[in-house]
Design a protein around this motif. Structure first.
Motif, PDB file in Angstrom:
ATOM      1  N   ARG A 161     -26.201  72.626 -58.605  1.00 51.82           N
ATOM      2  CA  ARG A 161     -27.536  73.222 -58.471  1.00 51.82           C
ATOM      3  C   ARG A 161     -27.942  73.379 -56.994  1.00 51.82           C
ATOM      4  NH1 ARG A 161     -32.178  74.398 -56.595  1.00 51.82           N
ATOM      5  NH2 ARG A 161     -33.974  74.573 -57.972  1.00 51.82           N
ATOM      6  N   PHE A 162     -27.761  72.289 -56.203  1.00 50.52           N
ATOM      7  CA  PHE A 162     -28.239  72.328 -54.823  1.00 50.52           C
ATOM      8  C   PHE A 162     -27.180  72.793 -53.819  1.00 50.52           C
ATOM      9  CE2 PHE A 162     -31.308  69.337 -56.727  1.00 50.52           C
ATOM     10  CZ  PHE A 162     -32.481  69.980 -56.347  1.00 50.52           C
ATOM     11  N   GLY A 163     -25.923  72.499 -54.108  1.00 48.94           N
ATOM     12  CA  GLY A 163     -24.876  72.839 -53.137  1.00 48.94           C
ATOM     13  C   GLY A 163     -24.339  74.246 -53.260  1.00 48.94           C
ATOM     14  N   ILE A 164     -24.461  74.854 -54.447  1.00 47.90           N
ATOM     15  CA  ILE A 164     -23.872  76.185 -54.668  1.00 47.90           C
ATOM     16  C   ILE A 164     -24.916  77.196 -55.133  1.00 47.90           C
ATOM     17  CG2 ILE A 164     -22.171  77.480 -56.024  1.00 47.90           C
ATOM     18  CD1 ILE A 164     -20.489  74.890 -56.098  1.00 47.90           C
ATOM     19  N   LEU A 207     -39.232  73.014 -48.759  1.00 51.36           N
ATOM     20  CA  LEU A 207     -38.702  72.057 -47.794  1.00 51.36           C
ATOM     21  C   LEU A 207     -37.800  71.026 -48.469  1.00 51.36           C
ATOM     22  CD1 LEU A 207     -41.879  71.456 -45.601  1.00 51.36           C
ATOM     23  CD2 LEU A 207     -39.805  72.700 -44.945  1.00 51.36           C
ATOM     24  N   GLN A 208     -38.233  70.534 -49.619  1.00 47.19           N
ATOM     25  CA  GLN A 208     -37.435  69.540 -50.334  1.00 47.19           C
ATOM     26  C   GLN A 208     -36.117  70.141 -50.822  1.00 47.19           C
ATOM     27  OE1 GLN A 208     -39.955  67.972 -53.454  1.00 47.19           O
ATOM     28  NE2 GLN A 208     -41.573  67.460 -52.015  1.00 47.19           N
ATOM     29  N   GLU A 209     -36.167  71.384 -51.279  1.00 45.27           N
ATOM     30  CA  GLU A 209     -34.957  72.033 -51.763  1.00 45.27           C
ATOM     31  C   GLU A 209     -33.969  72.278 -50.623  1.00 45.27           C
ATOM     32  OE1 GLU A 209     -33.703  75.441 -54.965  1.00 45.27           O
ATOM     33  OE2 GLU A 209     -35.617  75.664 -53.919  1.00 45.27           O
ATOM     34  N   SER A 213     -30.304  70.697 -50.548  1.00 41.44           N
ATOM     35  CA  SER A 213     -29.169  71.614 -50.438  1.00 41.44           C
ATOM     36  C   SER A 213     -28.305  71.263 -49.238  1.00 41.44           C
ATOM     37  CB  SER A 213     -29.667  73.054 -50.337  1.00 41.44           C
ATOM     38  OG  SER A 213     -30.189  73.488 -51.575  1.00 41.44           O
ATOM     39  N   MET A 214     -28.923  70.919 -48.123  1.00 45.14           N
ATOM     40  CA  MET A 214     -28.155  70.507 -46.950  1.00 45.14           C
ATOM     41  C   MET A 214     -27.325  69.259 -47.247  1.00 45.14           C
ATOM     42  SD  MET A 214     -30.982  71.184 -43.944  1.00 45.14           S
ATOM     43  CE  MET A 214     -29.963  70.410 -42.685  1.00 45.14           C
ATOM     44  N   ILE A 219     -22.046  66.947 -48.512  1.00 48.27           N
ATOM     45  CA  ILE A 219     -21.183  66.114 -49.360  1.00 48.27           C
ATOM     46  C   ILE A 219     -19.953  66.902 -49.803  1.00 48.27           C
ATOM     47  CG2 ILE A 219     -21.049  64.971 -51.617  1.00 48.27           C
ATOM     48  CD1 ILE A 219     -24.064  64.263 -51.193  1.00 48.27           C
ATOM     49  N   LEU A 220     -20.164  68.109 -50.293  1.00 54.24           N
ATOM     50  CA  LEU A 220     -19.053  68.925 -50.787  1.00 54.24           C
ATOM     51  C   LEU A 220     -18.104  69.315 -49.651  1.00 54.24           C
ATOM     52  CD1 LEU A 220     -21.004  71.238 -53.261  1.00 54.24           C
ATOM     53  CD2 LEU A 220     -19.372  69.433 -53.875  1.00 54.24           C
TER      54      LEU A 220
END
Length: 347
Positions: A161-164, A207-209, A213-214, A219-220
């Motif tokens: 969800r957040f990384g891609i 801002l939270q998203e 995501s960062m 991590i990935l």
């Protein structure tokens, strides 16, 4: 909705009056408790995770992983307090929590803020409009283990969800709409569609998203390039999954899940929720006051550290046979057995 009977309305008023009178001096949050408890728990959890990654002893590794799960679970559950806090009384706490807990664990507070208020709405609780309710007691027995074990996928879903998906959605507006509506809430009800955020909340969400995501991209990328050992990535996922499974288990007993979609009176909402007063092991599986979930529905603005004292006062002041006692249970296993028996009757 059929009109409530006079006796039901009177019972509602009596419950609210007693709760308000007996807890009126308990509503101010203690900054020292919030900051030390939340970030002390986070520090222990991260240190234990690092220790597990570096450990060469199987027994010590397991012990450290369990400690990390329990400590980070406690820190994560302050997301519930964030949804109810008057943030003027605890300035900076939400931002610090999102930096220290929400972003690193890919659980920013916007995932819970807003939707939890719907769950507390007297008109929405337990209905198809409630994002945090399913009539589990009326479902098939296999739904309970499935509901719990689905949480094992949480770290991979959050990374996706957040990384891609979040970065891609910047360039694909239809994906963005779907992401906001269907994949931006810690919900129980899969039919819930989240509205787009507005105003100050939309700015906090953004801002939270970005922060989450960062963290997910870092991590990935660091795992894929070998900068971070695969062992560290695996242990991170194990801890996040453990936190999710613990929370899913707690969720199973937060309510009786017996409502069939009708709107309920305040007292019936209270009776469909649960308190488990014994402190141990309740403080492990339902920390941050969540073992008093029914009481929380009665007085949702009480800070978590005030709930044990509020329960003591109400239990002592209200007469035997009052509605307050109907939501009190002795243990996690008692509630799990009750829910399992309810589903067995519907095979």
């Amino acid at each position: 909705m059929p009109s409530q009977s006079h006796s039901t309305r009177a019972e509602d008023k009596q419950m609210l009056r007693q709760a308000a009178l007996l807890t009126r001096d308990l509503h101010r949050p203690s900054p020292a408790r919030y900051w030390s408890d939340c970030f002390g728990s986070a520090a222990v959890g991260y240190a234990a995770l690092a220790g597990a990654i570096l450990s060469h002893s199987a027994a010590l590794t397991v012990a450290l992983v369990v400690l990390s799960i329990l400590a980070l679970y406690r820190a994560v559950l302050f997301i519930h307090e964030i949804t109810h806090l008057d943030h003027r009384l605890l300035p900076g706490f939400r931002a610090a929590w999102n930096i220290g807990v929400g972003a690193p664990l890919l659980l920013p507070s916007f995932l819970y803020e807003g939707i939890h208020a719907v769950h507390h709405s007297r008109r929405h609780y337990g209905t198809e409009r409630d994002p945090e309710y399913l009539p589990l007691a009326h479902m098939r027995p296999w739904t309970l283990p499935l509901f719990t074990l689905a949480a094992l996928a949480m770290p991979f879903l959050l990374l996706l969800r957040f990384g891609i998906l979040a970065p891609l959605s910047i360039f694909i507006p239809p994906l963005r709409r779907v992401l906001v509506e269907r994949f931006s809430a810690l919900e129980v009800n899969p039919a819930y569609h989240r509205p787009a955020p507005e105003g100050a909340f939309a700015r906090r969400w953004r801002l939270q998203e970005i922060a989450a995501s960062m963290a997910a991209i870092a991590i990935l990328a660091s795992t894929a390039t070998g900068l971070v050992p695969l062992r560290a990535f695996v242990f991170y996922c194990v801890v996040v999954a453990g936190v999710a499974v613990l929370n899913q288990t707690r969720t199973l007993v937060a309510h009786l899940w017996e409502n069939d979609g009708a709107e309920l009176s305040l007292t019936d909402q209270y009776r469909d929720s649960t308190n488990v007063p014994p402190a141990f092991p309740g403080v492990l599986w339902a920390p941050v006051g969540l073992r008093f979930h029914a009481l929380h529905h009665l007085v949702p603005r009480l800070p978590y550290h005030a709930l044990p004292e509020a329960h003591r006062r109400l239990a002592g002041a209200l007469p035997v046979g009052s509605a307050y006692g109907d939501a009190n249970y002795s243990s996690l296993s008692t509630l799990l057995n009750r829910l399992a028996r309810a589903t067995m009757r519907r095979r």
